[in-house]
Scaffold this motif. Structure first.
Motif, PDB file in Angstrom:
ATOM      1  N   TRP A   1      -1.122   6.567 -10.763  1.00 17.31           N
ATOM      2  CA  TRP A   1       0.202   6.271 -10.199  1.00 17.31           C
ATOM      3  C   TRP A   1       1.099   5.785 -11.337  1.00 17.31           C
ATOM      4  O   TRP A   1       0.860   4.739 -11.920  1.00 17.31           O
ATOM      5  CB  TRP A   1       0.060   5.191  -9.143  1.00 17.31           C
ATOM      6  CG  TRP A   1       1.228   5.001  -8.229  1.00 17.31           C
ATOM      7  CD1 TRP A   1       2.472   4.551  -8.561  1.00 17.31           C
ATOM      8  CD2 TRP A   1       1.256   5.236  -6.811  1.00 17.31           C
ATOM      9  NE1 TRP A   1       3.273   4.488  -7.457  1.00 17.31           N
ATOM     10  CE2 TRP A   1       2.547   4.906  -6.363  1.00 17.31           C
ATOM     11  CE3 TRP A   1       0.316   5.678  -5.894  1.00 17.31           C
ATOM     12  CZ2 TRP A   1       2.923   4.997  -5.020  1.00 17.31           C
ATOM     13  CZ3 TRP A   1       0.687   5.773  -4.567  1.00 17.31           C
ATOM     14  CH2 TRP A   1       1.967   5.440  -4.135  1.00 17.31           C
TER      15      TRP A   1
ATOM     16  N   CYS B   1       0.358   1.088  -2.502  1.00 11.67           N
ATOM     17  CA  CYS B   1      -0.789   1.115  -3.429  1.00 11.67           C
ATOM     18  C   CYS B   1      -1.869   0.134  -3.016  1.00 11.67           C
ATOM     19  O   CYS B   1      -3.062   0.458  -3.034  1.00 11.67           O
ATOM     20  CB  CYS B   1      -0.328   0.788  -4.849  1.00 11.67           C
ATOM     21  SG  CYS B   1       0.545   2.113  -5.664  1.00 11.67           S
TER      22      CYS B   1
ATOM     23  N   VAL C   1      -7.029   2.672  -7.637  1.00 10.12           N
ATOM     24  CA  VAL C   1      -5.704   3.130  -8.066  1.00 10.12           C
ATOM     25  C   VAL C   1      -5.392   2.567  -9.452  1.00 10.12           C
ATOM     26  O   VAL C   1      -5.388   1.344  -9.639  1.00 10.12           O
ATOM     27  CB  VAL C   1      -4.608   2.673  -7.081  1.00 10.12           C
ATOM     28  CG1 VAL C   1      -3.236   3.167  -7.543  1.00 10.12           C
ATOM     29  CG2 VAL C   1      -4.914   3.139  -5.664  1.00 10.12           C
TER      30      VAL C   1
ATOM     31  N   PHE D   1      -7.533  -1.840  -7.940  1.00  9.80           N
ATOM     32  CA  PHE D   1      -6.156  -1.670  -8.426  1.00  9.80           C
ATOM     33  C   PHE D   1      -6.033  -2.280  -9.811  1.00  9.80           C
ATOM     34  O   PHE D   1      -6.519  -3.389 -10.062  1.00  9.80           O
ATOM     35  CB  PHE D   1      -5.141  -2.353  -7.495  1.00  9.80           C
ATOM     36  CG  PHE D   1      -3.716  -2.267  -8.000  1.00  9.80           C
ATOM     37  CD1 PHE D   1      -2.949  -1.142  -7.761  1.00  9.80           C
ATOM     38  CD2 PHE D   1      -3.166  -3.313  -8.741  1.00  9.80           C
ATOM     39  CE1 PHE D   1      -1.644  -1.050  -8.239  1.00  9.80           C
ATOM     40  CE2 PHE D   1      -1.866  -3.237  -9.219  1.00  9.80           C
ATOM     41  CZ  PHE D   1      -1.106  -2.102  -8.970  1.00  9.80           C
TER      42      PHE D   1
ATOM     43  N   MET E   1      -2.481   2.271 -12.187  1.00 11.30           N
ATOM     44  CA  MET E   1      -1.046   2.401 -12.357  1.00 11.30           C
ATOM     45  C   MET E   1      -0.670   2.062 -13.797  1.00 11.30           C
ATOM     46  O   MET E   1      -1.231   1.137 -14.394  1.00 11.30           O
ATOM     47  CB  MET E   1      -0.315   1.458 -11.383  1.00 11.30           C
ATOM     48  CG  MET E   1       1.212   1.521 -11.465  1.00 11.30           C
ATOM     49  SD  MET E   1       2.015   0.357 -10.323  1.00 11.30           S
ATOM     50  CE  MET E   1       1.794   1.200  -8.763  1.00 11.30           C
TER      51      MET E   1
END
Length: 340
Positions: free
Chosen positions: A98, A115, A125, A167, A127
């Motif tokens: 992302w 997210c 995820v 994350f 990022m």
């Protein structure tokens, strides 16, 4: 004579710096100029990332690309060179890449809550993004810091965060410092450079799914074709709110897709009618309150669920838009409200 100047002179052959070749390709007038080939773009970006290019040349190169608009072959070469320079680890468990390079000024960054809802489903995820290059915008890095989420500064930290929280956000200054320096040229040139485009395509950890946003619809084809050339099996590209990966509920949304390496597109209808009012303030505490269920925000909820639905379709968790919306609503209800 300084050592730096001596090194510069040693690069010049027959009175011309080697990088001048690439500037000339782009700037040789209306009839003489052309786009770089993929290999030329790769070689040029390698020189840039190694610091073998003078700032004067780099500024000219970037602005010539800006005026012309970079081709997907150029983007492919640039990204391939950047990935080689970054040399990211190959065994990190990540599903969704992302990118976040625009910042927000009209609405809160609701995409972050999308997210987190994805991460709460056990989907890692990763990022990456940059901040501070445009005045008056709220960037992912400062929002995450305010939420108590520490941006990663190296790959072990990324891996640890993905394994424990599903994350991780890494600022571009740690992911690829030379690219961050070029993005900051915005302060001197007054314009975004192609680095804003290529950074969105980096996917350094080779996640099987990639989400990208664009400022202008015309860039959708370039992103899509470059993703295919770079071997990205699944990707979604659309014009998001403020340039971030966030669905605008009051607008229809054309998503350029890559599914199993094949280009396609999907049109998503408006979620609501009428233009929505701009946020009076970008209050991060309100973002937290909505996540915890302590506050309601109709626009924010639609932006979160709309963004989630596109992500769900990309990751092949739903067969159609209706099913994607239903699952998005379920994921939002199932979020871990204690995450923030």
């Amino acid at each position: 004579m300084s050592e730096q100047y001596r090194n510069t002179l040693s690069q010049i052959k027959n009175g011309e710096h080697p990088f001048a070749h690439y500037v000339r390709i782009l700037g040789k007038g209306k009839t003489g100029s052309r786009s770089l080939t993929e290999q030329e773009a790769f070689d040029a970006m390698q020189m840039i990332l190694k610091g073998d290019v003078e700032d004067l040349q780099l500024g000219a190169f970037l602005m010539l690309l800006r005026v012309k608009e970079e081709s997907h072959e150029e983007l492919t070469g640039f990204v391939a060179a950047a990935r080689e320079h970054i040399a990211a680890p190959k065994a990190v468990n990540v599903q969704l890449d992302w990118s976040s390079y625009a910042g927000k000024k009209k609405q809160l960054p609701w995409y972050l809550l999308s997210c987190f809802a994805i991460a709460d489903q056990g989907i890692p995820v990763y990022m990456h993004g940059a901040s501070g290059h445009t005045e008056g915008r709220l960037y992912t890095e400062q929002v995450l810091t305010a939420l108590g989420i520490t941006p990663a500064q190296d790959w072990p930290m990324v891996e640890q965060q993905l394994n424990t929280q599903c994350f991780s956000f890494m600022p571009l200054e740690f992911l690829c410092p030379p690219l961050k320096r070029i993005i900051d040229f915005r302060h001197y040139l007054g314009l975004r450079s192609p680095v804003h485009t290529l950074s969105r395509l980096l996917n350094p950890l080779a996640a099987p799914y990639s989400m990208q946003s664009i400022f202008h619809p015309a860039y959708g084809d370039s992103h899509q074709q470059a993703a295919i050339s770079l071997g990205q099996s699944h990707a979604a590209v659309f014009k998001g709110e403020g340039g971030e990966i966030e669905r605008r509920p009051e607008a229809s949304c054309l998503v350029k897709t890559v599914i199993d390496g094949v280009a396609g597109e999907e049109s998503w209808p408006k979620m609501l009618e009428g233009r929505q009012a701009l946020a009076e303030t970008l209050d991060i505490d309100h973002l937290t309150a909505v996540w915890r269920g302590d506050a309601e925000d109709a626009y924010g909820r639609d932006a979160i669920i709309g963004t989630l639905a596109i992500s769900i379709r990309l990751m092949q968790k739903a067969d159609d838009q209706s099913s994607a919306f239903s699952l998005a609503k379920q994921w939002w209800l199932e979020r871990d409200r204690n995450r923030l």
